[in-house]
Design a protein around this motif. Structure first.
Motif, PDB file in Angstrom:
ATOM      1  N   GLY A   1       0.826  -1.197   0.000  1.00 49.15           N
ATOM      2  CA  GLY A   1       0.000   0.000   0.000  1.00 49.15           C
ATOM      3  C   GLY A   1       0.861   1.247   0.000  1.00 49.15           C
ATOM      4  O   GLY A   1       2.071   1.193  -0.184  1.00 49.15           O
ATOM      5  N   ASN A   2       0.242   2.401   0.251  1.00 51.80           N
ATOM      6  CA  ASN A   2       0.971   3.657   0.154  1.00 51.80           C
ATOM      7  C   ASN A   2       1.354   4.235   1.520  1.00 51.80           C
ATOM      8  O   ASN A   2       1.709   5.403   1.611  1.00 51.80           O
ATOM      9  N   ALA A   3       1.270   3.464   2.593  1.00 57.70           N
ATOM     10  CA  ALA A   3       1.704   3.930   3.915  1.00 57.70           C
ATOM     11  C   ALA A   3       3.224   3.802   4.012  1.00 57.70           C
ATOM     12  O   ALA A   3       3.855   3.042   3.275  1.00 57.70           O
ATOM     13  N   ALA A   4       3.796   4.538   4.941  1.00 61.42           N
ATOM     14  CA  ALA A   4       5.251   4.446   5.156  1.00 61.42           C
ATOM     15  C   ALA A   4       5.635   3.003   5.477  1.00 61.42           C
ATOM     16  O   ALA A   4       4.854   2.267   6.082  1.00 61.42           O
ATOM     17  N   ARG A   5       6.808   2.599   5.101  1.00 61.03           N
ATOM     18  CA  ARG A   5       7.242   1.202   5.304  1.00 61.03           C
ATOM     19  C   ARG A   5       7.291   0.819   6.783  1.00 61.03           C
ATOM     20  O   ARG A   5       7.304  -0.334   7.126  1.00 61.03           O
ATOM     21  N   THR A   6       7.305   1.803   7.664  1.00 67.96           N
ATOM     22  CA  THR A   6       7.327   1.508   9.097  1.00 67.96           C
ATOM     23  C   THR A   6       5.917   1.418   9.677  1.00 67.96           C
ATOM     24  O   THR A   6       5.759   1.294  10.885  1.00 67.96           O
ATOM     25  N   CYS A   7       4.889   1.485   8.825  1.00 65.22           N
ATOM     26  CA  CYS A   7       3.495   1.483   9.302  1.00 65.22           C
ATOM     27  C   CYS A   7       2.705   0.309   8.737  1.00 65.22           C
ATOM     28  O   CYS A   7       1.786   0.495   7.945  1.00 65.22           O
ATOM     29  N   PRO A   8       3.043  -0.923   9.120  1.00 68.50           N
ATOM     30  CA  PRO A   8       2.223  -2.043   8.649  1.00 68.50           C
ATOM     31  C   PRO A   8       0.782  -1.821   9.091  1.00 68.50           C
ATOM     32  O   PRO A   8       0.523  -1.338  10.185  1.00 68.50           O
ATOM     33  N   HIS A   9      -0.145  -2.150   8.230  1.00 67.38           N
ATOM     34  CA  HIS A   9      -1.555  -1.965   8.557  1.00 67.38           C
ATOM     35  C   HIS A   9      -2.409  -2.963   7.786  1.00 67.38           C
ATOM     36  O   HIS A   9      -1.934  -3.621   6.872  1.00 67.38           O
TER      37      HIS A   9
END
Length: 86
Positions: free
Chosen positions: A33-41
């Motif tokens: 997805g388009n979240a920062a790589r440190t923000c698994p969701h």
């Protein structure tokens, strides 16, 4: 209803159509997805079933139902018996 999980690391750990219990592991959160790589969701989606393609139905806002479950105002509905109110 048709439910979907998005941004899993691998294939889901449950099969399509399986009934799951609260707390049961259904998949491993990924980093797509388009979240920062440190923000698994993870995204949980629900749609009213229309035909065979899961994306064909109208989206269902699950927030009110999940909030009622979180505050234990209603008991979870077994999909084999019927659906909870929308």
């Amino acid at each position: 209803r048709v439910y979907s999980l998005s941004h899993l690391r691998d294939a889901p750990l449950v099969r399509t159509g399986a009934l799951v219990d609260a707390g049961e592991l259904v998949g491993i959160v990924g980093r797509t997805g388009n979240a920062a790589r440190t923000c698994p969701h993870l995204h949980l989606g629900a749609r009213k079933r229309r035909g065979r393609q899961w994306t064909a139905g109208s989206p269902i806002n699950l927030f009110p139902e999940l909030e009622r479950l979180r505050t234990r105002e209603v008991a979870p509905t077994d999909p084999r018996v019927g659906e909870a109110a929308e």
